[in-house]
Design a protein around this motif. Sequence first.
Motif, PDB file in Angstrom:
ATOM      1  N   TRP A 136       0.857  -1.187   0.000  1.00 25.89           N
ATOM      2  CA  TRP A 136       0.000   0.000   0.000  1.00 25.89           C
ATOM      3  C   TRP A 136       0.895   1.240   0.000  1.00 25.89           C
ATOM      4  N   GLY A 137       0.761   2.063  -1.059  1.00 26.50           N
ATOM      5  CA  GLY A 137       1.596   3.251  -1.169  1.00 26.50           C
ATOM      6  C   GLY A 137       3.065   2.873  -1.085  1.00 26.50           C
ATOM      7  N   PRO A 138       3.839   3.555  -0.227  1.00 21.99           N
ATOM      8  CA  PRO A 138       5.263   3.252  -0.117  1.00 21.99           C
ATOM      9  C   PRO A 138       5.556   2.062   0.796  1.00 21.99           C
ATOM     10  N   TYR A 139       4.524   1.430   1.339  1.00 26.79           N
ATOM     11  CA  TYR A 139       4.720   0.406   2.358  1.00 26.79           C
ATOM     12  C   TYR A 139       4.608  -1.002   1.752  1.00 26.79           C
ATOM     13  N   TYR A 140       5.657  -1.778   1.952  1.00 27.33           N
ATOM     14  CA  TYR A 140       5.718  -3.156   1.456  1.00 27.33           C
ATOM     15  C   TYR A 140       5.312  -4.072   2.618  1.00 27.33           C
ATOM     16  N   ILE A 141       4.047  -4.422   2.654  1.00 27.68           N
ATOM     17  CA  ILE A 141       3.506  -5.258   3.733  1.00 27.68           C
ATOM     18  C   ILE A 141       3.632  -6.714   3.301  1.00 27.68           C
ATOM     19  N   TRP A 142       4.392  -7.495   4.057  1.00 30.07           N
ATOM     20  CA  TRP A 142       4.653  -8.870   3.642  1.00 30.07           C
ATOM     21  C   TRP A 142       4.840  -9.747   4.869  1.00 30.07           C
ATOM     22  N   GLY A 143       5.167 -11.020   4.623  1.00 26.47           N
ATOM     23  CA  GLY A 143       5.482 -11.948   5.706  1.00 26.47           C
ATOM     24  C   GLY A 143       4.296 -12.222   6.608  1.00 26.47           C
ATOM     25  N   ALA A 144       4.568 -12.321   7.914  1.00 28.64           N
ATOM     26  CA  ALA A 144       3.529 -12.689   8.877  1.00 28.64           C
ATOM     27  C   ALA A 144       2.374 -11.694   8.876  1.00 28.64           C
ATOM     28  N   THR A 145       2.684 -10.403   8.763  1.00 30.34           N
ATOM     29  CA  THR A 145       1.626  -9.388   8.767  1.00 30.34           C
ATOM     30  C   THR A 145       0.686  -9.595   7.586  1.00 30.34           C
ATOM     31  N   ALA A 146       1.249  -9.772   6.397  1.00 40.72           N
ATOM     32  CA  ALA A 146       0.418  -9.989   5.212  1.00 40.72           C
ATOM     33  C   ALA A 146      -0.336 -11.308   5.301  1.00 40.72           C
TER      34      ALA A 146
END
Length: 201
Positions: free
Chosen positions: A177-187
């Motif tokens: 989302w936008g500049p944020y690369y949300i991945w791993g456990a959070t995603a």
Amino acid sequence: MTSDAIDQLRRAVAVPWQGSSDFDLNPGIVLPQNRVLRPAAVLVGVSRTPDGPRLVLTKRASHLRNHPGQIAFPGGRQDKGDADLVATALREAEEEIGLPADAVEVLGALPAHETVTGFMVTPILAEITREFTPRPDPGEVAEIFAAPLAHVTDPARFRVERRIWRGTWRNYYIVPWGPYYIWGATARILRGLAERTGPCR
């Protein structure tokens, strides 16, 4: 937050579903059956805004041993003084982002998630019921931000990417989302929620 969104979230915690793992997309990885996982909890905190419900997230400090610089929910390991994992999530959220416990209405616990770093993380889903002044813990948090809940609960926003981990390819979900690369456990936790709610508006 609209009543439709909060109803969607309440239904998500009311129906039992299977937990998740950082290894879900990697069936070839065999985990030791006698492994010991440390209990932890994170706060999946949603607040009302004029533009719709938003999810509070952090960018972890770059010097941390585990998951430096990654996007994460506020949270951490369970301390001996915590009455339960809800108490862990609330304590960590107050320490990391300055969210008072009395500004939170807990909706329930989502299924636990096993991480590559040896934690069994219980996500505590909650509504943030009033405004608060975000205060990042300089020892753990580089930034606090809020992403649109409808974006991170939309299954169509998720992709699978991969990278080398301990000499082998590891697949994982992302929901940028936008500049944020949300991945791993959070995603992965958000993907499980998205599969059961669809976009929460």
